[in-house]
Write a protein that holds these residues in place. Structure first.
Motif, PDB file in Angstrom:
ATOM      1  N   THR A 148      -0.755  28.645  27.840  1.00 41.08           N
ATOM      2  CA  THR A 148      -1.336  29.195  29.062  1.00 41.08           C
ATOM      3  C   THR A 148      -1.062  28.289  30.262  1.00 41.08           C
ATOM      4  OG1 THR A 148      -3.411  29.740  30.131  1.00 41.08           O
ATOM      5  CG2 THR A 148      -3.535  28.130  28.412  1.00 41.08           C
ATOM      6  N   THR A 149      -0.917  28.900  31.422  1.00 44.45           N
ATOM      7  CA  THR A 149      -0.659  28.103  32.627  1.00 44.45           C
ATOM      8  C   THR A 149      -1.924  27.361  33.071  1.00 44.45           C
ATOM      9  OG1 THR A 149       0.012  28.213  34.934  1.00 44.45           O
ATOM     10  CG2 THR A 149      -1.124  30.136  34.072  1.00 44.45           C
ATOM     11  N   LEU A 150      -1.724  26.188  33.622  1.00 44.75           N
ATOM     12  CA  LEU A 150      -2.863  25.389  34.090  1.00 44.75           C
ATOM     13  C   LEU A 150      -3.085  25.572  35.590  1.00 44.75           C
ATOM     14  CD1 LEU A 150      -2.567  24.148  31.287  1.00 44.75           C
ATOM     15  CD2 LEU A 150      -2.713  21.888  32.314  1.00 44.75           C
ATOM     16  N   GLU A 151      -2.094  26.119  36.251  1.00 40.30           N
ATOM     17  CA  GLU A 151      -2.129  26.219  37.712  1.00 40.30           C
ATOM     18  C   GLU A 151      -3.344  27.030  38.181  1.00 40.30           C
ATOM     19  OE1 GLU A 151       1.592  27.231  39.438  1.00 40.30           O
ATOM     20  OE2 GLU A 151       0.758  27.454  41.449  1.00 40.30           O
ATOM     21  N   GLY A 152      -4.084  26.442  39.121  1.00 41.87           N
ATOM     22  CA  GLY A 152      -5.228  27.131  39.723  1.00 41.87           C
ATOM     23  C   GLY A 152      -6.487  27.122  38.869  1.00 41.87           C
ATOM     24  N   LYS A 153      -6.429  26.517  37.675  1.00 44.67           N
ATOM     25  CA  LYS A 153      -7.613  26.510  36.800  1.00 44.67           C
ATOM     26  C   LYS A 153      -8.319  25.154  36.845  1.00 44.67           C
ATOM     27  CE  LYS A 153      -5.667  29.833  33.568  1.00 44.67           C
ATOM     28  NZ  LYS A 153      -4.863  30.000  32.356  1.00 44.67           N
ATOM     29  N   HIS A 154      -9.616  25.200  36.551  1.00 44.01           N
ATOM     30  CA  HIS A 154     -10.353  23.956  36.377  1.00 44.01           C
ATOM     31  C   HIS A 154     -10.083  23.471  34.953  1.00 44.01           C
ATOM     32  CE1 HIS A 154     -12.409  24.389  40.151  1.00 44.01           C
ATOM     33  NE2 HIS A 154     -12.863  25.583  39.814  1.00 44.01           N
ATOM     34  N   ILE A 155      -9.492  22.296  34.851  1.00 41.89           N
ATOM     35  CA  ILE A 155      -9.159  21.750  33.533  1.00 41.89           C
ATOM     36  C   ILE A 155     -10.162  20.656  33.190  1.00 41.89           C
ATOM     37  CG2 ILE A 155      -7.386  20.626  32.129  1.00 41.89           C
ATOM     38  CD1 ILE A 155      -6.631  23.427  33.192  1.00 41.89           C
ATOM     39  N   LEU A 156     -10.776  20.803  32.036  1.00 39.40           N
ATOM     40  CA  LEU A 156     -11.681  19.765  31.541  1.00 39.40           C
ATOM     41  C   LEU A 156     -11.067  19.196  30.261  1.00 39.40           C
ATOM     42  CD1 LEU A 156     -14.354  18.247  31.826  1.00 39.40           C
ATOM     43  CD2 LEU A 156     -15.435  20.032  30.453  1.00 39.40           C
ATOM     44  N   LEU A 157     -10.594  17.977  30.376  1.00 34.19           N
ATOM     45  CA  LEU A 157      -9.950  17.293  29.262  1.00 34.19           C
ATOM     46  C   LEU A 157     -11.031  16.607  28.431  1.00 34.19           C
ATOM     47  CD1 LEU A 157      -6.990  16.842  28.443  1.00 34.19           C
ATOM     48  CD2 LEU A 157      -6.942  14.900  30.045  1.00 34.19           C
ATOM     49  N   VAL A 158     -11.113  16.939  27.153  1.00 30.48           N
ATOM     50  CA  VAL A 158     -12.193  16.394  26.323  1.00 30.48           C
ATOM     51  C   VAL A 158     -11.625  15.405  25.304  1.00 30.48           C
ATOM     52  CG1 VAL A 158     -14.055  16.933  24.711  1.00 30.48           C
ATOM     53  CG2 VAL A 158     -13.582  18.467  26.632  1.00 30.48           C
ATOM     54  N   ARG A 178       0.940  19.990  37.022  1.00 27.64           N
ATOM     55  CA  ARG A 178       0.906  21.446  36.826  1.00 27.64           C
ATOM     56  C   ARG A 178      -0.041  22.145  37.807  1.00 27.64           C
ATOM     57  NH1 ARG A 178       1.093  21.766  30.210  1.00 27.64           N
ATOM     58  NH2 ARG A 178       2.805  20.285  29.961  1.00 27.64           N
ATOM     59  N   LYS A 179      -0.518  21.408  38.773  1.00 25.89           N
ATOM     60  CA  LYS A 179      -1.313  21.951  39.877  1.00 25.89           C
ATOM     61  C   LYS A 179      -2.595  22.695  39.459  1.00 25.89           C
ATOM     62  CE  LYS A 179       2.622  22.408  43.015  1.00 25.89           C
ATOM     63  NZ  LYS A 179       3.550  21.639  42.168  1.00 25.89           N
ATOM     64  N   PRO A 180      -3.417  22.048  38.645  1.00 20.23           N
ATOM     65  CA  PRO A 180      -4.713  22.679  38.348  1.00 20.23           C
ATOM     66  C   PRO A 180      -5.603  22.646  39.585  1.00 20.23           C
ATOM     67  CG  PRO A 180      -4.642  20.463  37.435  1.00 20.23           C
ATOM     68  CD  PRO A 180      -3.273  20.729  38.001  1.00 20.23           C
ATOM     69  N   ALA A 181      -6.619  23.530  39.627  1.00 19.34           N
ATOM     70  CA  ALA A 181      -7.568  23.505  40.746  1.00 19.34           C
ATOM     71  C   ALA A 181      -8.353  22.198  40.721  1.00 19.34           C
ATOM     72  CB  ALA A 181      -8.521  24.702  40.646  1.00 19.34           C
ATOM     73  N   SER A 182      -8.664  21.716  39.508  1.00 18.71           N
ATOM     74  CA  SER A 182      -9.310  20.409  39.355  1.00 18.71           C
ATOM     75  C   SER A 182      -8.987  19.888  37.961  1.00 18.71           C
ATOM     76  CB  SER A 182     -10.831  20.518  39.535  1.00 18.71           C
ATOM     77  OG  SER A 182     -11.410  21.248  38.467  1.00 18.71           O
ATOM     78  N   LEU A 183      -9.103  18.599  37.803  1.00 15.75           N
ATOM     79  CA  LEU A 183      -8.835  17.979  36.499  1.00 15.75           C
ATOM     80  C   LEU A 183      -9.882  16.901  36.277  1.00 15.75           C
ATOM     81  CD1 LEU A 183      -7.047  17.557  34.009  1.00 15.75           C
ATOM     82  CD2 LEU A 183      -5.542  16.128  35.392  1.00 15.75           C
TER      83      LEU A 183
END
Ligand code: IMP
Ligand code: MG
Length: 234
Positions: A148-158, A178-183
């Motif tokens: 899945t694309t990460l672009e524009g999504k809030h990514i929470l790395l656990v 990959r230009k996430p909305a936040s990381l």
């Protein structure tokens, strides 16, 4: 007061022979050792009662001696609820993609996401770092990369535990491209000795002691991941 000092106090007041129900004292000692060791970090005292107790009673430890149970199942469940509430509140809008870093985070992720009361998607990453020869190049190889694309999504790395922070630092760089909305990073345990991670860990479960911990996903040579509490190996 921990269990060890409690036992000293009892014996010092006239000997265990004067205590009518020794089993009650043992239960008290166990309870106090548990209370004292749940939060780790400075200030705890090692308990000889906890060592023999846990190591011999739990076949999952394969006879391996543990110093102490650092976080028991009750403490871990409460922490997942607390982190779940914080994550729910932190992400009011937008697509949230929780990315668990395998293998160590597999139990934590499964408990954590069930405490997040908003829509989300779950996926995992398997990362492999190159050895010391390529440290300066900052290369991390993804053995499994979410499709899945990460672009524009809030990514929470656990992550299960942040030690040197090396793996996470490289992953943050790689995923940021990959230009996430936040990381953001959520780590169950943080040893606070990370020298390589400049990105803040936004959600931290426990400030962990600088000991080798196993259980609840954490392994020693691939063993003990299924132990439902976190223990410190002797
Ligand atoms: P870092 O890249 O040095 O921060 O290492 C993090 C990884 O090392 C974690 O995801 C764990 O797999 C492993 N690790 C670090 N400390 C421990 C520990 O105390 N017990 C088990 N694994 C650990
Ligand atoms: Mg790991």
């Amino acid at each position: 007061m921990n269990g060890f000092y409690f036992a000293e106090t009892v014996i010092g007041r006239g000997g265990l022979s004067q205590v009518r129900d020794v089993s009650i004292v043992i239960v008290w000692i166990r309870q106090m050792c548990r209370n004292d060791t749940q939060h780790g970090g400075a200030g705890y005292r090692e308990s000889t009662a906890a060592v023999s107790d846990v190591s011999t009673a739990d076949p999952r430890l394969e006879g391996r001696a543990v110093k102490r149970v650092v976080y028991d199942e009750v403490a871990l469940a409460a922490k997942c609820r607390e982190l779940g509430e914080a994550i729910t509140a932190a992400y009011p809008d937008g697509d949230l993609l929780v990315l668990g870093l395998l293998k160590g985070s597999f139990i934590f992720v499964s408990d954590l996401v069930r405490q997040v009361h908003r829509p989300l998607a779950v996926d995992f990453l398997v990362a492999s770092s190159y050895g010391d020869a390529t440290v300066s190049s900052g290369i991390v190889r993804l053995l499994y990369d979410p499709e899945t694309t990460l672009e524009g999504k809030h990514i929470l790395l656990v992550e299960d535990i942040v030690d040197s922070g090396r793996t996470l630092a490289r992953l943050v760089d790689l995923l940021s491209e990959r230009k996430p909305a936040s990381l953001e990073i959520c780590a169950l345990l943080h040893k606070h000795i990370a020298t390589e991670l400049s990105h803040p860990v936004r959600f931290v479960g426990f400030d962990a002691p600088d000991e080798f911990l196993v259980g609840y996903g954490l392994d020693h040579a691939e063993r003990f991941r299924h132990v439902p509490y976190i223990a410190s190996l002797l």
